[in-house]
Design an enzyme around this catalytic site. Structure first.
Site, mmCIF file in Angstrom:
data_model
loop_
_atom_site.group_PDB
_atom_site.id
_atom_site.type_symbol
_atom_site.label_atom_id
_atom_site.label_comp_id
_atom_site.label_asym_id
_atom_site.label_seq_id
_atom_site.Cartn_x
_atom_site.Cartn_y
_atom_site.Cartn_z
ATOM 1 N N GLU A 1 37.142 -2.334 -11.852
ATOM 2 C CA GLU A 1 38.595 -2.088 -11.922
ATOM 3 C C GLU A 1 38.882 -0.790 -12.668
ATOM 4 O O GLU A 1 39.782 -0.025 -12.303
ATOM 5 C CB GLU A 1 39.318 -3.253 -12.610
ATOM 6 C CG GLU A 1 39.279 -4.555 -11.845
ATOM 7 C CD GLU A 1 39.751 -4.441 -10.406
ATOM 8 O OE1 GLU A 1 40.734 -3.739 -10.141
ATOM 9 O OE2 GLU A 1 39.104 -5.048 -9.536
ATOM 10 N N TRP B 1 38.356 1.939 -10.296
ATOM 11 C CA TRP B 1 39.518 2.108 -9.397
ATOM 12 C C TRP B 1 40.555 3.013 -10.072
ATOM 13 O O TRP B 1 41.161 3.875 -9.452
ATOM 14 C CB TRP B 1 40.175 0.749 -9.084
ATOM 15 C CG TRP B 1 39.664 0.096 -7.842
ATOM 16 C CD1 TRP B 1 38.836 -0.976 -7.781
ATOM 17 C CD2 TRP B 1 39.967 0.460 -6.472
ATOM 18 N NE1 TRP B 1 38.598 -1.298 -6.466
ATOM 19 C CE2 TRP B 1 39.279 -0.443 -5.641
ATOM 20 C CE3 TRP B 1 40.745 1.449 -5.873
ATOM 21 C CZ2 TRP B 1 39.345 -0.384 -4.244
ATOM 22 C CZ3 TRP B 1 40.811 1.510 -4.489
ATOM 23 C CH2 TRP B 1 40.122 0.609 -3.689
ATOM 24 N N TRP C 1 61.575 3.112 8.115
ATOM 25 C CA TRP C 1 61.775 1.830 7.427
ATOM 26 C C TRP C 1 63.234 1.420 7.530
ATOM 27 O O TRP C 1 64.123 2.224 7.225
ATOM 28 C CB TRP C 1 61.393 1.966 5.943
ATOM 29 C CG TRP C 1 59.980 2.406 5.745
ATOM 30 C CD1 TRP C 1 59.528 3.651 5.426
ATOM 31 C CD2 TRP C 1 58.813 1.590 5.882
ATOM 32 N NE1 TRP C 1 58.153 3.676 5.353
ATOM 33 C CE2 TRP C 1 57.688 2.408 5.619
ATOM 34 C CE3 TRP C 1 58.599 0.241 6.195
ATOM 35 C CZ2 TRP C 1 56.379 1.935 5.666
ATOM 36 C CZ3 TRP C 1 57.302 -0.232 6.231
ATOM 37 C CH2 TRP C 1 56.217 0.612 5.972
ATOM 38 N N ASN D 1 47.946 -8.460 -11.651
ATOM 39 C CA ASN D 1 47.552 -7.635 -10.499
ATOM 40 C C ASN D 1 47.713 -8.368 -9.168
ATOM 41 O O ASN D 1 48.208 -7.799 -8.196
ATOM 42 C CB ASN D 1 46.105 -7.167 -10.662
ATOM 43 C CG ASN D 1 45.658 -6.311 -9.494
ATOM 44 O OD1 ASN D 1 46.267 -5.283 -9.217
ATOM 45 N ND2 ASN D 1 44.633 -6.750 -8.780
ATOM 46 N N TRP E 1 57.891 1.757 0.821
ATOM 47 C CA TRP E 1 57.094 1.456 -0.382
ATOM 48 C C TRP E 1 57.543 2.276 -1.585
ATOM 49 O O TRP E 1 57.393 1.858 -2.724
ATOM 50 C CB TRP E 1 55.600 1.692 -0.097
ATOM 51 C CG TRP E 1 55.252 3.084 0.353
ATOM 52 C CD1 TRP E 1 55.237 3.543 1.641
ATOM 53 C CD2 TRP E 1 54.889 4.198 -0.472
ATOM 54 N NE1 TRP E 1 54.891 4.879 1.671
ATOM 55 C CE2 TRP E 1 54.665 5.302 0.386
ATOM 56 C CE3 TRP E 1 54.725 4.376 -1.841
ATOM 57 C CZ2 TRP E 1 54.295 6.564 -0.081
ATOM 58 C CZ3 TRP E 1 54.354 5.627 -2.306
ATOM 59 C CH2 TRP E 1 54.152 6.708 -1.435
ATOM 60 N N TRP F 1 50.669 0.940 -4.688
ATOM 61 C CA TRP F 1 51.707 0.813 -3.651
ATOM 62 C C TRP F 1 51.217 1.328 -2.304
ATOM 63 O O TRP F 1 51.464 0.719 -1.265
ATOM 64 C CB TRP F 1 53.002 1.533 -4.082
ATOM 65 C CG TRP F 1 53.831 0.603 -4.906
ATOM 66 C CD1 TRP F 1 53.876 0.536 -6.271
ATOM 67 C CD2 TRP F 1 54.665 -0.456 -4.428
ATOM 68 N NE1 TRP F 1 54.694 -0.500 -6.671
ATOM 69 C CE2 TRP F 1 55.196 -1.129 -5.560
ATOM 70 C CE3 TRP F 1 55.023 -0.923 -3.167
ATOM 71 C CZ2 TRP F 1 56.062 -2.219 -5.456
ATOM 72 C CZ3 TRP F 1 55.889 -2.007 -3.060
ATOM 73 C CH2 TRP F 1 56.395 -2.640 -4.188
HETATM 74 C C1 LIG Z 1 51.552 -2.287 -6.338
HETATM 75 C C2 LIG Z 1 50.704 -2.063 -7.576
HETATM 76 C C3 LIG Z 1 51.198 -1.282 -8.611
HETATM 77 C C4 LIG Z 1 50.419 -1.073 -9.763
HETATM 78 N N1 LIG Z 1 50.926 -0.279 -10.775
HETATM 79 C C5 LIG Z 1 50.158 -0.032 -11.855
HETATM 80 C C6 LIG Z 1 50.643 0.804 -12.897
HETATM 81 O O1 LIG Z 1 51.751 1.361 -12.852
HETATM 82 N N2 LIG Z 1 49.840 0.994 -13.992
HETATM 83 C C7 LIG Z 1 48.607 0.419 -14.099
HETATM 84 O O2 LIG Z 1 47.930 0.612 -15.103
HETATM 85 N N3 LIG Z 1 48.123 -0.355 -13.108
HETATM 86 C C8 LIG Z 1 48.860 -0.601 -12.000
HETATM 87 N N4 LIG Z 1 48.361 -1.412 -11.015
HETATM 88 C C9 LIG Z 1 46.991 -1.912 -11.124
HETATM 89 C C10 LIG Z 1 46.828 -3.287 -11.797
HETATM 90 O O3 LIG Z 1 47.722 -4.199 -11.269
HETATM 91 C C11 LIG Z 1 47.002 -3.245 -13.329
HETATM 92 O O4 LIG Z 1 46.257 -2.190 -13.869
HETATM 93 C C12 LIG Z 1 46.533 -4.546 -13.950
HETATM 94 O O5 LIG Z 1 47.260 -5.623 -13.454
HETATM 95 C C13 LIG Z 1 46.653 -4.471 -15.454
HETATM 96 O O6 LIG Z 1 46.255 -5.678 -16.036
HETATM 97 P P1 LIG Z 1 45.028 -5.726 -17.030
HETATM 98 O O7 LIG Z 1 45.147 -4.662 -18.047
HETATM 99 O O8 LIG Z 1 44.917 -7.128 -17.514
HETATM 100 O O9 LIG Z 1 43.837 -5.356 -16.053
HETATM 101 P P2 LIG Z 1 42.300 -5.752 -16.007
HETATM 102 O O10 LIG Z 1 42.128 -6.605 -14.827
HETATM 103 O O11 LIG Z 1 41.785 -6.237 -17.307
HETATM 104 O O12 LIG Z 1 41.609 -4.337 -15.641
HETATM 105 C C14 LIG Z 1 41.232 -3.414 -16.661
HETATM 106 C C15 LIG Z 1 41.947 -2.106 -16.461
HETATM 107 O O13 LIG Z 1 41.559 -1.507 -15.239
HETATM 108 C C16 LIG Z 1 42.661 -0.815 -14.669
HETATM 109 N N5 LIG Z 1 42.954 -1.427 -13.370
HETATM 110 C C17 LIG Z 1 42.832 -2.729 -13.044
HETATM 111 N N6 LIG Z 1 43.130 -2.911 -11.748
HETATM 112 C C18 LIG Z 1 43.462 -1.706 -11.255
HETATM 113 C C19 LIG Z 1 43.867 -1.244 -9.972
HETATM 114 N N7 LIG Z 1 43.982 -2.054 -8.917
HETATM 115 N N8 LIG Z 1 44.160 0.065 -9.840
HETATM 116 C C20 LIG Z 1 44.038 0.921 -10.874
HETATM 117 N N9 LIG Z 1 43.663 0.537 -12.117
HETATM 118 C C21 LIG Z 1 43.364 -0.752 -12.293
HETATM 119 C C22 LIG Z 1 43.831 -0.969 -15.616
HETATM 120 O O14 LIG Z 1 43.903 0.139 -16.459
HETATM 121 C C23 LIG Z 1 43.463 -2.217 -16.391
HETATM 122 O O15 LIG Z 1 44.016 -2.287 -17.672
HETATM 123 C C24 LIG Z 1 49.127 -1.649 -9.848
HETATM 124 C C25 LIG Z 1 48.653 -2.438 -8.795
HETATM 125 C C26 LIG Z 1 49.434 -2.653 -7.680
HETATM 126 C C27 LIG Z 1 48.892 -3.510 -6.566
#
Ligand SMILES: Cc1cc2nc3c(=O)[nH]c(=O)nc-3n(C[C@H](O)[C@H](O)[C@H](O)COP(=O)(O)OP(=O)(O)OC[C@H]3O[C@@H](n4cnc5c(N)ncnc54)[C@H](O)[C@@H]3O)c2cc1C
Length: 465
Positions: free
Chosen positions: A273, A276, A305, A340, A358, A381
């Site tokens: 993650e 990513w 859209w 997420n 979107w 997005w």
């Molecule tokens: C539509 C959409 C919008 C999002 N907007 C944001 C946003 O504005 N800011 C943001 O930080 N994340 C965003 N995410 C990614 C993700 O949802 C969040 O980072 C995550 O939910 C944060 O929770 P956590 O810290 O417990 O993550 P964990 O699951 O513990 O992951 C660890 C870290 O990895 C990074 N990460 C995790 N998943 C993703 C992912 N899919 N893409 C990129 N980085 C990721 C984050 O920095 C996160 O803190 C988005 C995802 C979607 C589908």
């Protein structure tokens, strides 16, 4: 010789190469931070994120003051005003060296280029450091020298580079002199309390440790269930730059005794993650058009859209009649955070069930998320909308009811955020309408605003080449 450290999205004192390098210089060291309310409005900075920013700005200012480094917080309208404000500050304080960590957005890069030009004019040396990503954007490329457009080969190349080069965490700087007084600052921007989140770097580092020791091992099995506290919740701090990916790696290594390089190894899913996150940041620099409200796949900008405003309002307010979507949106509106899995569900629903651009959802998220970050938000997005790099194919359309049944089977999350459904039996919680009609006809919970099967067909037609 006096040095100045310019803080931006890196509100921390550990693993801050610009601060560390400046602290090794002879002469005075100062720090500066620019509050830019008009720019932030244009970038849809969420009030809850502004509040967290203010708290971390004060925490860093306080810490630097203890080390004898004064932090100056200056408010200007926007980025365009920074070069001359910074130049004036440097002349006033006899600054000849500027230290900063590089940023990635297109507006931030052009701001920094303008500052560099201004500094050259005034004989101020600029020292830029790559600290935002583990490897600087532009340094992980395909064999033909291009940015990867697909995640898996990018992540393989990223892991290979990590294995070959390792990583370094910069130490905190040494104290520079006598402790100074710190006057708390107030950021001139609308704010919503972020009190449920940590406002101090050490507390955040403790949270990282706790996650790594207690939850990292079960992350793979628990991370998809919003009713379970199974993810790190570190995103607001990574977004503000309070902690870095290098610190995450160091703590992982401390707990697991190694970095997980293979999918089968414990801890790999969480590292994946974080990669990513790196992927989206590298993409943003390689394809700046995604910062300018453009689809990564240019042909998707031709989609017309329908953008029904009433449907958009229902989505924003959590009144779509799809319980998992509504619970997720009300959680976002009340807390500034969303799990997420739910972000994927509500994003897919907005685009592929309500047929709304979107970019409307991307903007709403930025305006409300405590972790709103351009690269990750745009990437998420565009992934959900099938317009992005390595995105979900356009015909992959989440069924919101099935998603709820799979990831919140007993409706625990739904009932937490939709009190009007708290008495609905478990086997009706994802489709409560028939039950409500009979047992609670005056319940205000709305009927589904669209029919999923019909909406799906419309989406397929909208995307049809
Ligand atoms: C539509 C959409 C919008 C999002 N907007 C944001 C946003 O504005 N800011 C943001 O930080 N994340 C965003 N995410 C990614 C993700 O949802 C969040 O980072 C995550 O939910 C944060 O929770 P956590 O810290 O417990 O993550 P964990 O699951 O513990 O992951 C660890 C870290 O990895 C990074 N990460 C995790 N998943 C993703 C992912 N899919 N893409 C990129 N980085 C990721 C984050 O920095 C996160 O803190 C988005 C995802 C979607 C589908």
């Amino acid at each position: 010789m006096s040095s100045l450290v310019w803080f931006r999205d890196d509100l921390r004192t550990f693993d801050h190469p610009a601060l560390y390098a400046a602290s090794l210089q002879a002469g005075n060291v100062r720090a500066i931070y620019f509050v830019t309310p008009e720019q932030w409005q244009r970038h849809d900075l969420a009030p809850i994120r502004a509040d967290l920013l203010e708290r971390h700005l004060n925490a860093v200012g306080q810490r630097l003051a203890e080390w004898g480094i004064p932090m100056h917080v200056i408010t200007v309208a926007d980025y365009a005003a920074i070069p001359s404000a910074l130049g004036d500050f440097c002349r006033q304080h006899g600054i000849s060296q500027l230290y900063a960590n590089r940023d990635i957005g297109i507006y931030e890069l052009s701001r920094d280029a303008a500052v560099q030009a201004h500094c050259e004019q005034w004989q101020i040396a600029c020292h830029w450091f790559d600290a935002r990503c583990l490897f600087a954007p532009g340094s992980i490329l395909t064999g033909s020298g291009d940015m990867f457009k697909v995640y898996t080969p990018f992540s393989r190349a990223w892991l290979k580079k990590l294995m070959a080069e390792g990583y370094q965490v910069w130490p905190q700087p040494q104290a520079r002199g006598q402790t100074l007084a710190w006057q708390p600052v107030t950021v001139d921007y609308p704010k919503v309390s972020s009190q449920n989140w940590f406002g101090n770097e050490n507390e955040v580092l403790n949270q990282l440790r706790q996650f790594a020791y207690d939850k990292q091992i079960d992350y793979t099995t628990k991370r998809d269930f919003p009713a379970i506290d199974g993810t790190s919740r570190l995103s607001p701090y990574l977004a503000l730059g309070v902690i870095t990916i290098r610190q995450c790696l160091a703590v992982m290594q401390e707990v697991l005794e190694q970095i997980p390089f293979e999918k089968s190894e414990p801890g790999f899913t969480w590292l994946n993650e974080l990669i990513w996150r790196e992927f989206y940041q590298h993409l943003l620099v390689a394809y700046p058009r995604v910062c300018m409200h453009k689809g990564f796949k240019p042909e998707t900008d031709l989609i017309r859209w329908p953008n029904n405003e009433q449907l958009f309002t229902a989505w924003c307010e959590g009144k779509t009649g799809y319980p998992i979507v509504d619970a997720a949106m009300r959680c976002l509106n009340q807390t500034g955070w969303m799990h997420n899995r739910l972000r994927m569900i509500v994003a897919s629903f907005l685009v592929k069930d309500l047929h709304i651009d979107w970019r409307w959802g991307e903007r709403y998220f930025m305006q409300h998320l405590i972790d709103g970050e351009l690269a990750a938000n745009n990437g998420g997005w565009q992934w959900a909308a099938s317009t992005g790099a390595d995105a979900a194919p356009y015909f992959r359309i989440f069924n919101p009811t099935a998603q709820g049944q799979k990831f919140d089977e007993q409706g625990i999350f739904i009932k937490r955020w939709l009190p009007e459904l708290s008495h609905v039996p478990e086997n009706y919680i994802h489709t409560p309408h028939d039950w409500l009609k009979i047992f609670d006809p005056s319940n205000s919970y709305p009927a589904p605003i669209v029919d999923h099967a019909q909406a799906r067909e419309i989406t397929l037609a909208l995307f049809k080449p």
